[in-house]
Design an enzyme around this catalytic site. Structure first.
Site, short mmCIF file in Angstrom:
data_model
loop_
_atom_site.label_atom_id
_atom_site.label_comp_id
_atom_site.label_asym_id
_atom_site.label_seq_id
_atom_site.Cartn_x
_atom_site.Cartn_y
_atom_site.Cartn_z
N HIS A 1 101.37 -5.91 -25.05
CA HIS A 1 101.21 -5.15 -26.38
C HIS A 1 99.85 -4.51 -26.29
CE1 HIS A 1 105.28 -5.98 -28.04
NE2 HIS A 1 104.86 -7.37 -28.16
N HIS B 1 89.79 9.26 -24.87
CA HIS B 1 90.56 9.21 -26.03
C HIS B 1 92.12 9.26 -25.39
CE1 HIS B 1 91.16 8.86 -30.44
NE2 HIS B 1 91.99 9.71 -29.92
N ASP C 1 97.65 11.71 -27.65
CA ASP C 1 98.75 11.05 -28.41
C ASP C 1 100.17 11.23 -27.82
OD1 ASP C 1 98.87 13.89 -28.64
OD2 ASP C 1 98.45 14.10 -30.74
N GLU D 1 88.70 13.44 -25.67
CA GLU D 1 90.04 13.61 -25.67
C GLU D 1 90.42 14.47 -24.52
OE1 GLU D 1 93.96 13.46 -28.46
OE2 GLU D 1 92.30 14.73 -29.28
N ASP E 1 80.80 8.76 -23.60
CA ASP E 1 81.88 8.50 -23.01
C ASP E 1 82.51 7.33 -23.63
OD1 ASP E 1 84.10 7.88 -21.28
OD2 ASP E 1 82.97 7.00 -19.77
#
Length: 611
Positions: free
Chosen positions: A526, A514, A211, A567, A558
């Site tokens: 985008h 991730h 993130d 992640e 995966d």
């Protein structure tokens, strides 16, 4: 693609080879990108005065995970509106218009015809008939690669390459204004508006994981552990040609953490809101959500994160005190203030900052009170820090080293920093911890030999404990067995389980971690949540990233959406990198298990260690 440098030169100066091949790599990146382009002529549908409608059509051979179309007109246009693409910018006085895919989708599939229709308005006279051509570029292809570092040890796994690539992972996590020597061509400046409540500059630091929030608690912990690895094993980094790079790596978050300490009793501990951030999928360069900042104060304390930040700065002082005196002294000054803040205003930061609770909730503060005090003692030798640390010593077997639990790290620091008379009790605590962790103890093992603490980031815990086993071994505690076990845990992640769990390294490495930024098409195309569920590999290779790891039966998928196992995070790589440095150090000293005859894995415990 490989660079044809002299092997002899690489052997003599690995760091020089890496630097030069990185440089060439950056220049060739654009050339390879341009190979993924198709040109088409313009077909006019109708024209009425200055307005006309036209289209371009391309035959697309490969799936498009984002695209860019560059239209070149013979005369200037005052306006161009595409029906199936988003405007990016215009250039050359309106003669060049650039469009990208919309946020709602990536673009055409493989073996299809893609038609881009648009309406345009001529800027000047209409006496010249408009003509044009357009280039379609598939932005979902990135052939950028890095060379493999030379393995001058000829060990089972290339530790030089792991140290090189793990540092690249941290560079891919950078937030803020990137330096001129940025080595990650698919990353750009981002989050330049990160500010505190009074406008304080909070740019910089690392994005936490897949993130784009800056969570300071795990960031500071990762910085401490990486710096500890350099302090313990500078010979490993030098031998791998990575000393300057690891110092550059740890300096980046330290500079940010200094910015966050805006007053003696005030520390910003998070930038970005986890819920807002997780609701979108895109690269940090294209973030549009609000990025609030959160701080702890005397009335809203956070002894845990304040002490962890103090520990990172104290460790940073030790790393830089002979290389950058002013920076080192600044770090130490702030570390001392943060220690006082943590001692005098006690509380858990995730109680004071509820926005952190669902993501990095603190269990308690006692381990950080010891950890931070031990690092201040190590930096200053002022006994008041050791007196405070001893109040919080925990002799019980450690649950597992992590950003939230430093019990085992504390046990080892106590042992290394204590007097001879006190060492036995700390040694007994360390042995008790590893008795719990070794086969036959309290921790279950996967069939292929991974110490399995928790399904979420299983390799994080095994790597962290491997790191500490190797550090304890270097301190003289059960050296042969702890080195053997630590090596086996790290080698599991590198390929002993049948595959690599490190992106861009070894056999069958992960290709779909991730991770938002690496999954998305090249800028300025985008990205969107549609990318998270795509089965295609990430567009960019996130070199050096250790994924979360397998389940309890060595099972692993995966898949990008598999955040529990796939992640990546800055704290996952921290203990792992230091463990790799420890193994490299052992090779330099000719003490590695492969050199001493105890290299078989999975590890089978000696009775004297667990009994």
């Amino acid at each position: 693609m490989r660079w044809l440098f002299s092997l002899a030169l690489c052997v003599a100066a690995t760091h020089l080879c890496l630097a030069e091949s990185d440089h060439e790599n950056d220049h060739s990146h654009d050339k390879r990108a341009r190979a993924n382009t198709i040109t088409a002529p313009m077909t006019i549908g109708y024209q009425t005065g200055k307005e006309f409608e036209a289209d371009f059509t391309w035959q697309i051979k490969q799936e498009t995970l984002g695209f860019m179309v560059t239209i070149n007109f013979n005369i200037p246009m005052s306006d161009v509106t595409a029906y199936t693409a988003s405007f990016h910018k215009k250039e050359n006085n309106g003669r060049r218009w650039i469009f990208v895919n919309t946020v709602n989708g990536p673009g055409p599939g493989a073996n299809t015809a893609f038609r881009l229709q648009f309406k345009a308005t001529i800027a000047g006279s209409t006496t010249t008939k408009p003509t044009g051509s357009a280039v379609f570029e598939n932005m979902g292809i990135d052939n950028w690669s890095v060379p493999t570092a030379h393995d001058n040890d000829h060990s089972k796994y290339n530790y030089n390459d792991l140290l090189y690539k793990s540092i690249l992972f941290y560079e891919a996590q950078r937030s803020g204004k990137l330096p001129s020597n940025n080595r990650i061509p698919w990353r750009g400046d981002s989050a330049l508006g990160d500010k505190g409540a009074k406008g304080e500059d909070l740019t910089g630091g690392w994005y936490d994981a897949g993130d784009e929030v800056k969570f300071n608690f795990p960031m500071a912990y990762s910085t401490t552990v990486l710096t500890w690895g350099y302090l313990l094993y500078p010979d490993a980094y030098r031998a791998a040609g990575q000393e300057d790079k690891i110092l550059d790596c740890i300096k980046w978050p330290l500079q940010y953490l200094l910015k966050c300490h805006t007053g003696p009793n005030e520390l910003y501990v998070q930038v970005g809101n986890g819920n807002l951030d997780h609701a979108s999928w895109g690269p940090p360069e294209q973030m549009t959500m609000a990025r609030p900042s959160y701080k702890i104060t005397a009335s809203k304390p956070g002894s845990d994160v304040a002490m962890e930040t103090a520990a990172a700065m104290a460790a940073g002082y030790l790393a830089f005190k002979q290389k950058d005196v002013h920076f080192a002294n600044t770090l130490l000054q702030h570390a001392k203030q943060l220690w006082e803040f943590a001692i005098n205003h006690r509380g858990k930061y995730s109680d004071s900052v509820p926005e952190a609770h669902d993501f990095y909730a603190s269990n308690d503060i006692t381990d950080e009170l010891a950890w931070g005090s031990l690092w201040l003692f190590k930096a200053t030798r002022d006994n008041k820090y050791m007196v405070e640390a001893k109040k919080h010593f925990d002799p019980a077997p450690g649950w597992g080293q992590s950003w939230d639990d430093k019990t085992v790290g504390n046990q080892i620091l106590f042992y290394k920093l204590s007097s001879a008379a006190e060492k036995p009790k700390y040694k007994n605590a360390i042995i008790g911890t590893f008795k719990s962790w070794f086969p036959g103890g309290d921790i279950p093992y996967t069939p292929k030999g991974l110490a399995f603490r928790l399904v979420w980031g299983s390799l994080r815990y095994s790597s962290n404990m491997a790191m500490l086993a190797l550090v304890a071994a270097d301190a003289g505690i059960n050296s042969r067995e702890y080195r053997h076990w630590g090596m086996c845990q790290i080698h599991y992640a590198l390929g002993d389980a049948g595959r690599s769990f490190v992106v861009g390294f070894g056999h069958n490495p992960p290709v779909s971690p991730h991770h938002r930024a690496s999954s998305c098409p090249r800028l300025p195309a985008h990205c969107g949540y549609w990318m998270k569920d795509k089965s295609a590999p990430g567009v960019h290779t996130l070199y050096g990233a250790l994924v979360g790891g397998p389940g309890s039966s060595d099972n692993y998928k995966d898949e990008r959406g598999n955040f529990q196992n796939n992640e990546v995070a800055t704290d996952y790589n921290a203990g792992f990198t230091t463990a790799v440095a420890a193994l490299k150090h052992l090779y330099v000293k000719k003490l590695h298990p492969e050199q001493t005859g105890s290299a078989s894995c999975p590890y089978r415990a000696a009775h004297s260690v667990v009994g």
